[in-house]
Design a protein around this motif. Structure first.
Motif, short mmCIF file in Angstrom:
data_model
loop_
_atom_site.label_atom_id
_atom_site.label_comp_id
_atom_site.label_asym_id
_atom_site.label_seq_id
_atom_site.Cartn_x
_atom_site.Cartn_y
_atom_site.Cartn_z
N VAL A 59 -32.73 34.02 1.22
CA VAL A 59 -32.62 33.85 -0.23
C VAL A 59 -33.60 34.77 -0.94
O VAL A 59 -33.89 34.57 -2.11
CB VAL A 59 -32.87 32.38 -0.64
N GLU A 60 -34.08 35.78 -0.23
CA GLU A 60 -34.98 36.75 -0.83
C GLU A 60 -34.23 37.50 -1.93
O GLU A 60 -33.01 37.59 -1.91
CB GLU A 60 -35.48 37.74 0.22
N PRO A 61 -34.96 38.09 -2.86
CA PRO A 61 -34.28 38.84 -3.92
C PRO A 61 -33.61 40.10 -3.36
O PRO A 61 -34.04 40.66 -2.35
CB PRO A 61 -35.39 39.20 -4.89
N TRP A 62 -32.57 40.54 -4.02
CA TRP A 62 -31.87 41.75 -3.62
C TRP A 62 -32.71 42.96 -4.00
O TRP A 62 -33.30 43.00 -5.08
CB TRP A 62 -30.51 41.84 -4.32
N ILE A 63 -32.76 43.96 -3.10
CA ILE A 63 -33.48 45.20 -3.39
C ILE A 63 -32.51 46.36 -3.25
O ILE A 63 -31.47 46.24 -2.60
CB ILE A 63 -34.71 45.39 -2.46
N LYS A 64 -32.88 47.49 -3.84
CA LYS A 64 -32.00 48.65 -3.78
C LYS A 64 -31.90 49.12 -2.33
O LYS A 64 -32.90 49.26 -1.63
CB LYS A 64 -32.53 49.77 -4.66
N ALA A 65 -30.68 49.39 -1.90
CA ALA A 65 -30.45 49.80 -0.51
C ALA A 65 -30.42 51.32 -0.41
O ALA A 65 -29.88 52.00 -1.28
CB ALA A 65 -29.13 49.23 0.00
N GLU A 66 -31.00 51.82 0.65
CA GLU A 66 -30.92 53.25 0.96
C GLU A 66 -29.62 53.49 1.72
O GLU A 66 -28.99 52.57 2.22
CB GLU A 66 -32.13 53.66 1.81
N ASP A 67 -29.26 54.78 1.84
CA ASP A 67 -28.03 55.11 2.57
C ASP A 67 -28.09 54.63 4.02
O ASP A 67 -27.11 54.12 4.56
CB ASP A 67 -27.78 56.61 2.53
N ALA A 68 -29.24 54.75 4.64
CA ALA A 68 -29.41 54.33 6.04
C ALA A 68 -29.24 52.82 6.18
O ALA A 68 -28.73 52.35 7.19
CB ALA A 68 -30.76 54.77 6.57
N ASP A 69 -29.67 52.07 5.15
CA ASP A 69 -29.51 50.62 5.20
C ASP A 69 -28.03 50.24 5.21
O ASP A 69 -27.62 49.32 5.91
CB ASP A 69 -30.18 49.96 3.99
N VAL A 70 -27.23 50.97 4.44
CA VAL A 70 -25.80 50.67 4.38
C VAL A 70 -25.14 51.05 5.70
O VAL A 70 -24.35 50.29 6.26
CB VAL A 70 -25.15 51.43 3.21
N VAL A 71 -25.49 52.23 6.22
CA VAL A 71 -24.86 52.70 7.46
C VAL A 71 -25.23 51.81 8.64
O VAL A 71 -24.40 51.50 9.49
CB VAL A 71 -25.26 54.18 7.73
N HIS A 72 -26.48 51.37 8.70
CA HIS A 72 -26.96 50.57 9.84
C HIS A 72 -27.21 49.12 9.45
O HIS A 72 -28.13 48.49 9.97
CB HIS A 72 -28.26 51.18 10.39
N ALA A 73 -26.39 48.57 8.57
CA ALA A 73 -26.61 47.21 8.07
C ALA A 73 -26.54 46.18 9.18
O ALA A 73 -27.36 45.26 9.24
CB ALA A 73 -25.58 46.88 6.99
N ARG A 74 -25.59 46.31 10.11
CA ARG A 74 -25.45 45.33 11.18
C ARG A 74 -26.66 45.40 12.12
O ARG A 74 -27.20 44.36 12.51
CB ARG A 74 -24.17 45.57 11.96
N ARG A 75 -27.07 46.59 12.49
CA ARG A 75 -28.20 46.74 13.40
C ARG A 75 -29.50 46.22 12.76
O ARG A 75 -30.32 45.61 13.44
CB ARG A 75 -28.37 48.23 13.77
N ARG A 76 -29.67 46.44 11.46
CA ARG A 76 -30.88 46.01 10.77
C ARG A 76 -30.76 44.57 10.26
O ARG A 76 -31.69 44.06 9.63
CB ARG A 76 -31.17 46.95 9.60
N LYS A 77 -29.62 43.94 10.52
CA LYS A 77 -29.35 42.56 10.09
C LYS A 77 -29.57 42.39 8.58
O LYS A 77 -30.34 41.55 8.13
CB LYS A 77 -30.21 41.58 10.89
N LEU A 78 -28.83 43.22 7.83
CA LEU A 78 -28.93 43.19 6.39
C LEU A 78 -27.61 42.74 5.77
O LEU A 78 -26.53 43.03 6.29
CB LEU A 78 -29.26 44.59 5.84
N ASP A 79 -27.73 42.04 4.68
CA ASP A 79 -26.57 41.66 3.88
C ASP A 79 -26.49 42.71 2.77
O ASP A 79 -27.47 42.96 2.08
CB ASP A 79 -26.79 40.26 3.31
N ILE A 80 -25.32 43.32 2.59
CA ILE A 80 -25.16 44.40 1.62
C ILE A 80 -24.20 43.94 0.53
O ILE A 80 -23.20 43.27 0.79
CB ILE A 80 -24.55 45.66 2.31
N ARG A 81 -24.50 44.32 -0.71
CA ARG A 81 -23.55 44.10 -1.80
C ARG A 81 -23.54 45.33 -2.70
O ARG A 81 -24.55 45.99 -2.88
CB ARG A 81 -23.88 42.84 -2.60
N ALA A 82 -22.36 45.61 -3.23
CA ALA A 82 -22.19 46.74 -4.13
C ALA A 82 -21.91 46.19 -5.53
O ALA A 82 -21.10 45.29 -5.70
CB ALA A 82 -21.03 47.62 -3.67
N LEU A 83 -22.60 46.73 -6.49
CA LEU A 83 -22.42 46.31 -7.88
C LEU A 83 -21.65 47.38 -8.63
O LEU A 83 -22.00 48.56 -8.58
CB LEU A 83 -23.77 46.06 -8.54
#
Length: 181
Positions: A59-83
């Motif tokens: 439930v942490e606040p959303w932060i701006k994602a870098e391109d690498a975060d989007v590409v490796h979202a599963r490996r980094r265990k990140l939840d991604i959203r596009a606005l």
């Protein structure tokens, strides 16, 4: 059960409902076609304004994602959203005129008034509709007006009937002018 890919969101939803009602497994290529239709029809050429991320199941606040975060979202265990941008709201056709937090025109309160001031339509006078021959009432109305004038009935009833008969006789005269002219 492979069918041609529906081109609209409504057609896609219908196809999904039919597949669910059939109760059979749906091929992966058909599900991919549905997803493609949703993405193209709902988002189209629109690019996301901002892509945000946060750790999965947090439930942490959303932060701006870098391109690498989007590409490796599963490996980094990140939840991604596009606005995405939404269309700008139209300028109101008529602005509210508030006095004591209530619009003087439409009667809406300050906190629940919408962007447009839309006063309610005036209630039509039910006495204006004449679905019958109005000349039938001229003589009884004139007699009623005479009775109200000589005060056979109480003062409040007399004033009420004077008003009503004057209005109806006026409407009859207007109707006669419109129809006989």
């Amino acid at each position: 059960m492979t069918t041609a890919a529906p081109e609209t969101v409504a057609a896609t939803v219908r196809a999904m409902r039919r597949a669910g009602a059939a109760g059979e497994p749906v091929p992966a290529d058909e599900v991919a076609a549905w997803a493609r239709t949703f993405m193209v029809q709902l988002y189209g050429p629109q690019k996301p304004v901002r892509i945000e991320c946060r750790p999965l199941y947090s439930v942490e606040p959303w932060i701006k994602a870098e391109d690498a975060d989007v590409v490796h979202a599963r490996r980094r265990k990140l939840d991604i959203r596009a606005l995405y941008l939404h269309p700008k709201a139209d300028k109101p056709g008529k602005s509210h005129r508030f006095k004591n937090d209530v619009c003087q025109d439409c009667g809406d309160g300050h906190f629940y008034a919408g962007p447009n001031c839309e006063p309610p339509a005036p209630t039509p006078d039910s006495r204006t509709a004449l679905p019958f021959d109005p000349s039938w009432f001229r003589e009884p109305l004139e007699a009623l007006q005479r009775f109200a004038s000589i005060k056979i009935i109480s003062l409040s009833d007399a004033s009420k009937w004077k008003r009503e008969t004057a209005y109806l006789l006026e409407r009859l005269d207007q109707y006669d002018k419109e129809t006989l002219a």
